[in-house]
Design an enzyme around this catalytic site. Sequence first.
Site, mmCIF file in Angstrom:
data_model
loop_
_atom_site.group_PDB
_atom_site.id
_atom_site.type_symbol
_atom_site.label_atom_id
_atom_site.label_comp_id
_atom_site.label_asym_id
_atom_site.label_seq_id
_atom_site.Cartn_x
_atom_site.Cartn_y
_atom_site.Cartn_z
ATOM 1 C CB SER C 96 -0.981 -0.080 1.318
ATOM 2 O OG SER C 96 -1.916 -0.979 1.052
ATOM 3 C CE LYS C 171 -5.277 -1.004 2.362
ATOM 4 N NZ LYS C 171 -3.717 -1.746 2.586
ATOM 5 C CE LYS C 239 1.800 2.808 4.565
ATOM 6 N NZ LYS C 239 1.962 1.434 3.890
#
Lengths: 299, 299, 299, 299
Positions: C96, C171, C239
Amino acid sequence: MTNIAFIGLGIMGNPMAVHLANAGHTVAGLDRSPERSAALVAAGGRAASSLADAVKGADVICVMVPDSPDVQDVLEGENGVFQLAETGALIIDFSSIRPDVTQQLAEQAQALGFRLLDAPVSGGEAGAKNAALSIMVGGAEDDFAAAKPLFDVVGKTVVHVGPSGSGQTVKAANQLIVAANIQAVSEAVVFLEAYGVDTKAALEVLGGGLAGSTVLNQKKENMLSRSFEPGFRIDLHHKDMGIVTAAAREAGVVVPLGALVAQLVASARANGDGGLDHSALLRGVERLSGLEPANGQAG
Amino acid sequence: MTNIAFIGLGIMGNPMAVHLANAGHTVAGLDRSPERSAALVAAGGRAASSLADAVKGADVICVMVPDSPDVQDVLEGENGVFQLAETGALIIDFSSIRPDVTQQLAEQAQALGFRLLDAPVSGGEAGAKNAALSIMVGGAEDDFAAAKPLFDVVGKTVVHVGPSGSGQTVKAANQLIVAANIQAVSEAVVFLEAYGVDTKAALEVLGGGLAGSTVLNQKKENMLSRSFEPGFRIDLHHKDMGIVTAAAREAGVVVPLGALVAQLVASARANGDGGLDHSALLRGVERLSGLEPANGQAG
Amino acid sequence: MTNIAFIGLGIMGNPMAVHLANAGHTVAGLDRSPERSAALVAAGGRAASSLADAVKGADVICVMVPDSPDVQDVLEGENGVFQLAETGALIIDFSSIRPDVTQQLAEQAQALGFRLLDAPVSGGEAGAKNAALSIMVGGAEDDFAAAKPLFDVVGKTVVHVGPSGSGQTVKAANQLIVAANIQAVSEAVVFLEAYGVDTKAALEVLGGGLAGSTVLNQKKENMLSRSFEPGFRIDLHHKDMGIVTAAAREAGVVVPLGALVAQLVASARANGDGGLDHSALLRGVERLSGLEPANGQAG
Amino acid sequence: MTNIAFIGLGIMGNPMAVHLANAGHTVAGLDRSPERSAALVAAGGRAASSLADAVKGADVICVMVPDSPDVQDVLEGENGVFQLAETGALIIDFSSIRPDVTQQLAEQAQALGFRLLDAPVSGGEAGAKNAALSIMVGGAEDDFAAAKPLFDVVGKTVVHVGPSGSGQTVKAANQLIVAANIQAVSEAVVFLEAYGVDTKAALEVLGGGLAGSTVLNQKKENMLSRSFEPGFRIDLHHKDMGIVTAAAREAGVVVPLGALVAQLVASARANGDGGLDHSALLRGVERLSGLEPANGQAG
């Protein structure tokens, strides 16, 4: 010279009553803690023994108590002002309470032959001591005119902002701005410290530009030294944020910043900082950022 | 008397360059729009024909351009200052850019024999015109001392806040406070209007209490009249909110109010208000509250 | 039967590589911690000694590493896949990472004769172990078709959502929804506990109505028992929130909830909870509410 | 077979009363709009001519009306249930109202010899029609046991969550989670569309992973087609967010996400979307992002 009853001699009410006595008015003070009358007595006023005693012969009845139920109790409670005061008396409510409660009380007052002004103040303990308060007044124009000389004794910026309840509405707006600004300055301070900037110098230069504010001037020392003796307590600001968010909701006005700040004030209170000055919102930013907040007086 | 090159003669740079010329310095101005040099020439400066021409013989090179890439282009780009200026020159970057970019440029400058100060300003167009800017300076102490006489020509509050990058960090904090305060005042104004309060009177009394601020003083007329000619454009404040939220994230400092305000500034821009003064955040509160925003200049 | 190199054998990559080996494919695994290859070897795969060894003869190269720089390092770094792999190989990046980085890598891959799919997954450790992942795939239609049989080995819901980068965009949206939902459930849990409700029963009934979600199903035990062993670490969700808020900003999409949740995730990390499962956002609600958070594994 | 009075035959009450009649119970229905009794009569129930008529001989009295004052009116109003019903009757309040109001009504009921359960539901119109509601029940254990067979007729997940008021508390938590999840999905949809992703495919894959939820399943079609016929109206969700934020404040629980979502729901209402399904929060994200929201039914 006016005969004045002054109900509520706390941090704010005490110096206000003293200023009125010093200005030559006849002032009878009343507080649940009788020892709080000492300064007023020293200034030539007198300590009333009861509400009946305080309002007897009073042309003007000043009220300065914490919250809506307190004002309701003083005015419409059993053995309250509406029962005991002389018809025609002018009631000045300096307390910060819900605008809708003020409006109901004003209607009731009028029906009973009294006149009521809502006159919440801004400026804090320093403003009260220096007779430099901002006073935002709601009520009838001629009642405002009648009270103006007294307002000028305790305030510097005195403005009639509209009919009954308007003073409370403006005070609610005031508290929204103040809390948001304290929070913003708090986030800035923690941010600057994280980058190792000379924060004291930084706050000086910030104060000289568009970021300058009374909050920055009055609260930067508290923040730099983490010394949060009130001042204006977070508990009271929490009450006020409840008023402003409820009133905004009622009016269909969307206040995302106000709502978020209200949560952060609630968080400060939930973390035991309710008795600290509202500049202690800084401690909440520290907690969010994983920094152990330096202890304030009540922390 | 100092030989000065001034790169960027926009709303801010133009009056600053003129003040420097009026103070007796030799100023060569450069802008992509050559007609912007007119005021400087009238004040005794000259219009440079190129960057090479501007920096030739300059002891001090001032830069006042919109964003990080613009500064990078002027300094380290091909035919940029680092290539063309005389070794030892003092570069003063008045632009508001990312602190990390400033630090990189300062390191590069030092390696090439230049000195670089970051010196972003606050106070807006009015501050620039009245030589009353707040200037927050990062860099070496002796470079600051050398530049101080020039800063005093254009600013009123001039403070050295730390090493290279610190000026930008303080400016980022400044923009967080300013945006939050504008948003809070905007929410208050829409709230007051919804309750039919005399908003003009209310803002006067708010300004006298703890809610008082430079934002309230300078922007209340814009807000009351819905006249949002910049001033400081929302597009630029959007850029700055990106800097402050990114820098806070980098440092692990949590800024919930800053992050929310950044979204609201982004929303103003997304709604076509990017060219308006940042006081037009008021229009966003109106949109959220289902009120048709009165048209601003660019709305 | 396909020759597969699998780079990154962590919590997610390990069971995925094992599933591929169990399905009969030839899998060479590589990880910085060589002992992580044990399960793969037991399943009939082999432990590669280097990237060169892993990609030699590989038709498909799978990558499952933490962040954008890691993928860049594996692909375009010195002695990376772009240098060492056989031309024509199909690279499947399950990591990701930032959509813009993916797009740049895909362009580079194409120029060098490789094919690249971005194929981030959702479903967590349980999804990986049970071969029940959701896989959101960006890239060319025929590359997706070629990889589909492999996706079906490790995933249950496999969807081609658009051109290169689209998988990462989806995502990012996934992570926004998941974090917001965890935070909302956390606020609900602390609220219910404050009112002395039977919280276990309450979460059961909430799960049966419109509040039901995979988050509620999978995370309610963690929350009730305050047991926050990962699972998916807050550090990684932090993140990801950086990716989604930056991408929203880039696109001019305003995400107030996303931005606030990003701050709360950052706060969890700043308070030392980065190594806990993201359901530990509950601890942040407790901190805000003045409740001593029960210790999680890493707290 | 139980004698049941069912007060309130709206979108939810109507199918619930019909299910009870179909299950063989004797059901007398009452609604301000008498034509709403048609389905109940067709199922073998009867249309009561008045509250007195409805509750005569009823062992169980079901109430399903919009808000706290409506329930108060039905129960404690003049010619209300407390005056007219037979002592000992079991009152089941399916409405979603303030927990403190429920508690007061339950005390009153007990003093008058009635038994009261608060039993708000989740699952929407579809859940009511399919007898698949989640029912969160507060009150005495034995009253719950007595009512359980009736709950099982209209619900699928039926849970006793605690003493009187607990059902309402859990419903408030339900509404917090639902609103936050709708808002998060809305932000994700606008984000995905801005990036040109195949949003329909994306929502499918999101539904298969940790972002999956009943909201996503039930509302994605509404969102993709911008078709916001209720369903559950934003006006009602606005009422519920008022309940949850007030109750959180009362309990000292800090709910930053809940408070922000409450503002966004209020904004939807202020923008004229109060009559649309709550999935129309999507329109608010569009407005914030400067996208002209496609018109819903009431927009």
